[in-house]
Design a protein around this motif. Structure first.
Motif: not given
Length: 466
Positions: A113, A125, A176-180, A184, A199-202
């Motif tokens: 990013d 990400s 942070s984890f993505h939770d939308v 994820n 797992s997907r995280l930024s």
């Protein structure tokens, strides 16, 4: 009075006794069969919808051999592992043995990013792939229960009932984890006990940068992965070996405004935080970045070149154009100072000299030298002769002006008569103005040539430097 019992009555009593005895035997056998049935079912107190012998809805997909749906099979595996002697939720698979648990890692960079030079960090990400084998979930002969299924998916609630490696990132500032709309996270269990977790995280990670060659610099930023609670004798991290892809993959559509991702590299690292904690297994993914020079050419280099060229206009003005030459010189000096300050405003306050500092400082020297040249020319133009000209004479006042003497000046009348003497102020000598003009002519050639040589040396050095 005596009661007589006939033969018929005795027969009736015998039949009643036989019926009572048979009833008691039947009730006892039913109770025994019930207990045996419950024992055969393993005292399974789960809801009937989750039992293997209970019917399921038509929408559920069943395995070919046992007729278990995916949800039933998943619940069977988790409950069976939970009732064992090992904690499948809080401990790694080989926790009770001397063998370390191998965790295979793959990193897929979905996007980068931003890269911030002032804070020396970068944000990206990623999709973190972890793979390990946990035979505690398939410790018994559960293979036929899979049927035609290759793997079994875990939902978000079931993932919390399985041990997941305690991975952390040592150079992370925030993550942070993505939770939308949901978390994820994905987990798959294969029939041999292999578990794949994604797992997907930024993350915002620190990236120490060397800005000595800014803006011609090339940076290397890294992502470090470690286990927080287990040393390498209990948990060993290693990169995932796959014939289809590399362990570190960067999305092809990643595009940055100032940088270009030139490559990536997967390495290992070993860290020891404290003597008593042991050595922790560590993985490091390096990303190589090259800065795009186009923005800086348009916004910094070309404007600074034009400002330096603007200061050369002073050499083409006459010696007596004092207001114009002073205004032009001061304006270019202030403009270069402002531009240099704007360039360094977005950079950290480092103690070494950067490539852009060399450029801006040299341009400032050139415009200041042009202003200084006019001062020298102005002094020369007010001298009659250069004989005996020293620095001391620059700060002295001519003696004839101190005494107030006025020199006679001869003028010829227009009618051709005899020249007459007149008293007037002394005009400046011709010789000083000539040398002042020579200096302007030399500056018209010398300043551009010197600046062009500087540009050539500067660009050849910093473009070819590694």
């Amino acid at each position: 009075m005596r009661i007589r019992v006939g033969s018929t009555d005795w027969i009736f009593l015998d039949l009643l006794f036989v019926i009572v005895v048979c009833s008691i035997d039947v009730v006892g056998s039913v109770d025994k069969n019930k207990k045996r049935y419950e024992a055969a079912r393993g005292s399974d107190h789960r809801p009937s919808a989750l039992r293997a012998d209970a019917p399921s809805s038509r929408s559920r997909r069943r395995s070919a051999s046992q007729g278990l749906s995916r949800s039933q099979l998943l619940e069977l595996l988790l409950n069976t592992a939970k009732t064992g002697d090992q904690d499948v939720k809080n401990t790694p698979p080989n926790y009770n043995s001397e063998t370390a648990t191998d965790i295979e890692v793959m990193l897929y960079v979905d996007s980068i990013d931003s890269i911030n030079e002032a804070n020396m960090d970068f944000t990206l990400s990623v999709l973190l792939h972890l793979q390990w084998k946990d035979t505690r979930l398939v410790s018994f002969n559960i293979g036929p229960s899979f049927g035609n299924l290759t793997f079994l998916e875990f939902d978000s609630q079931s993932i919390q009932r399985i041990w997941v490696p305690d991975i952390f990132f040592p150079n992370e500032k925030k993550a942070s984890f993505h939770d939308v709309m949901m978390a994820n996270q994905m987990m798959r269990l294969y029939r041999d006990g292999l578990i794949l977790y994604i797992s997907r995280l930024s993350m915002t990670l620190s990236c120490p940068m060397n800005l000595r060659y800014y803006p011609f610099d090339k940076q290397s930023c890294s992502v470090q992965i470690m286990s927080f609670g287990y040393a390498e004798d209990k948990l060993n991290l290693k990169w995932m070996n796959s014939s289809n892809s590399e362990p570190v993959v960067v999305n092809d559509i990643v595009e940055l405004p100032q940088f270009e991702v030139t490559g990536s590299e997967a390495n290992r690292c070993r860290k020891k935080y404290h003597q008593s904690t042991g050595v922790h297994s560590c993985l490091q993914a390096n990303f190589f970045l090259a800065r795009n020079i186009g923005y800086y050419v348009v916004q910094m280099y070309i404007p600074s070149i034009l400002i330096v060229m603007l200061s050369w206009i002073s050499f083409w003005l006459t010696v007596n154009s004092v207001p114009g030459r002073i205004s032009l010189g001061v304006l270019t000096v202030l403009t270069m100072t402002t531009q240099s300050s704007g360039v360094n405003a977005s950079l950290p306050r480092v103690s070494y000299t950067k490539a852009i500092d060399v450029w801006m400082s040299t341009c400032l020297v050139f415009v200041f030298a042009a202003l200084l040249e006019f001062a020298i020319v102005n002094v020369l133009s007010r001298k009659e002769t250069l004989s005996g000209f020293t620095i001391r004479n620059v700060f002295s006042i001519p003696r004839d002006l101190e005494k107030g003497d006025q020199l006679k000046e001869q003028s010829s009348p227009l009618d051709g008569g005899t020249p007459r003497d007149s008293y007037s102020t002394k005009r400046p000598g011709k010789r000083g103005i000539v040398y002042a003009m020579y200096l302007d002519v030399a500056s018209r050639i010398g300043f551009p040539v010197a600046f062009i040589l500087f540009i050539m040396v500067y660009w050849l050095y910093y473009i070819n430097v590694e």
